[in-house]
Design a protein around this motif. Structure first.
Motif, PDB file in Angstrom:
ATOM      1  N   LEU A 188      42.110  50.741  71.294  1.00 14.98           N
ATOM      2  CA  LEU A 188      43.103  50.056  72.114  1.00 14.98           C
ATOM      3  C   LEU A 188      43.141  48.564  71.788  1.00 14.98           C
ATOM      4  O   LEU A 188      44.212  47.969  71.673  1.00 14.98           O
ATOM      5  N   ASP A 228      37.289  49.061  74.504  1.00 15.49           N
ATOM      6  CA  ASP A 228      37.925  50.160  73.786  1.00 15.49           C
ATOM      7  C   ASP A 228      38.395  49.664  72.420  1.00 15.49           C
ATOM      8  O   ASP A 228      39.355  48.905  72.321  1.00 15.49           O
ATOM      9  N   GLN A 249      46.445  46.942  70.395  1.00 15.08           N
ATOM     10  CA  GLN A 249      47.199  45.965  71.173  1.00 15.08           C
ATOM     11  C   GLN A 249      47.347  44.649  70.424  1.00 15.08           C
ATOM     12  O   GLN A 249      48.427  44.047  70.417  1.00 15.08           O
ATOM     13  N   THR A 301      50.760  49.926  74.154  1.00 15.13           N
ATOM     14  CA  THR A 301      49.380  49.438  74.135  1.00 15.13           C
ATOM     15  C   THR A 301      49.075  48.600  75.372  1.00 15.13           C
ATOM     16  O   THR A 301      47.964  48.660  75.900  1.00 15.13           O
ATOM     17  N   GLN A 335      48.529  51.011  78.212  1.00 10.78           N
ATOM     18  CA  GLN A 335      47.210  51.620  78.110  1.00 10.78           C
ATOM     19  C   GLN A 335      46.133  50.660  78.601  1.00 10.78           C
ATOM     20  O   GLN A 335      45.174  51.065  79.266  1.00 10.78           O
TER      21      GLN A 335
END
Length: 431
Positions: free
Chosen positions: A314, A311, A318, A289, A292
């Protein structure tokens, strides 16, 4: 960050974890020292990101693998503060079976910890700009800016007015104070119910964060209708309002509930074995994560953090992976906790609030009046780190010793004398 630590010296000595399933008093650690390390590392992450920008590193490596690596390691460190804050504030509530205590003493206690240092920095900025403004065209703070910043409502006000300056245009990182104050205001109303239904409330916090972010993405006109800002400006300010962080606070609160329940059900040895079994999977999820998040630096120029936080998947992923990693460390063996909980991390944690409050003021004035290198090289970054971090630490130590702690103790002494402060309220103040 000290203002997100939320525990006083007495509580820290008493300990921050419950008994284990074995019922042995010595089976529970005296305190959750790893929280100091999490807070200290998060602070260093935030300061590092800001100094990487000031020294020109982001400009030099924009769109490269180095850029991705930097944001992978340091991106969205601010999330840690919210998770820890909710965890530490809610932990005593869980231990008391959901009893929160009186609201007024809690709010006064939080104000006693948060506001003196915050107002001191605002006063320093006003004084500095009056004596030596950072640029010839700098405009003195307006009455609206003085009131809104002083009332900790700077982030919501900026959503309404693009011309409004958080921290009087000198200290933008103060936006976080609005988020923290909102959490303090909301917590007493939801604490008891959250203790009864932690997973339902966690799901509700996730739904709120998702709904807020998706509204920004799918129906930006909702926010643009109440703002005079450009669409991009509104988008980036809206994504950092409190609802977008609700899930992070929810993870901290539910994590505190799970921590107490786990220690009641299983022994320390069992918890440590379980943590080590989960550790590889949690680590992989966390690294993925974070990577990303870092990848956004390839597609979003400049300050990509607000855009990456847009996002929804995400962001929630995360935060969940980060909270899980913190849980593994807290419940894991001592050798895993020791790098995070030690004398150095404790000291940095104690000074973290003051460092956060002042570091960007130092950066702004260094940019204006010092000829430090800004070519994005390692020596340039080292020069900025060597100037800003020591000065911020010294300032924080002085502020804490001679202003913050005396102000807090004075306020809490007066609160304890107040007839409205009952025993339950007093306990709330000390959380």
């Amino acid at each position: 960050m000290r203002f997100l630590h939320a525990t006083d010296d007495n509580q820290r000595r008493k300990g921050a974890s419950g008994r284990t399933g074995s019922g042995a008093a010595g089976d529970a650690p005296a305190r959750i020292g790893a929280l100091d390390g999490f807070r200290a590392l998060a602070l260093l992450g935030v300061v590092t990101v800001h100094l990487l920008g000031a020294s020109g590193v982001f400009t030099r490596f924009e769109g490269t693998g180095t850029d991705v690596a930097i944001w992978t390691v340091f991106g969205n460190s601010i999330d840690v503060f919210f998770i820890i804050s909710a965890f530490v504030l809610f932990l005593p509530v869980v231990r008391r079976g959901g009893a929160f205590g009186a609201k007024r003493p809690f709010w006064v206690g939080r104000a006693a910890r948060l506001l003196p240092a915050f107002w001191l920095v605002l006063a320093i900025i006003v004084l500095l700009t009056a004596v030596k403004p950072p640029s010839p065209g700098y405009a003195s703070p307006s009455l609206v800016e003085l009131i809104a910043n002083g009332a900790t409502m700077q982030l919501p006000v900026q959503l309404l007015d693009q011309g409004f300056r958080i921290g009087f245009g000198i200290n933008g990182p103060l936006w976080i104070i609005s988020i923290v104050v909102t959490f303090y205001l909301v917590l007493p109303f939801i604490a008891r119910s959250w203790n009864r239904h932690p997973w339902l409330w966690l799901a509700a916090s996730a739904a709120l964060t998702i709904a807020w972010k998706q509204t920004i993405d799918w129906a930006p006109g909702v926010f643009e209708a109440v703002s005079n800002g450009t669409p991009q400006f509104v988008r980036e300010i809206a994504v950092d309002q409190f609802p977008a962080w609700a899930f992070s606070f929810g993870l901290g609160m539910t994590g505190a509930w799970a921590f107490v329940r786990a220690r009641e059900r299983w022994s320390t040895a069992e918890l440590r074995r379980g943590a080590m079994i989960a550790a590889p999977f949690v680590l992989l999820a966390y690294l993925f994560t974070c990577w990303q998040f870092g990848r956004y630096s390839l597609t979003v120029p400049g300050n990509m953090t607000p855009e990456a936080r847009m996002d929804t998947v995400l962001g929630l992923g995360q935060s969940t992976a980060r909270a899980a990693a913190m849980g593994v460390i807290v419940l894991g063996p001592l050798w895993l906790q020791r790098p995070f909980g030690n004398r150095v991390t404790r000291k940095v944690s104690d000074l973290s609030y003051g460092v956060y409050l002042i570091h960007w003021v130092i950066v702004i004035y260094a940019v204006s009046y010092l000829d430090l290198p800004r070519d994005g090289t390692l020596p340039a970054f080292a020069a900025w780190m060597g100037l800003v971090l020591p000065l911020a630490l010294v300032y924080s130590a002085i502020s804490r010793r001679w202003f913050e702690v005396p102000a807090r103790r004075w306020i809490e002494r007066r609160l304890r004398r107040s007839p409205a402060a009952g025993s339950a309220g007093g306990a709330a103040v000390r959380t």
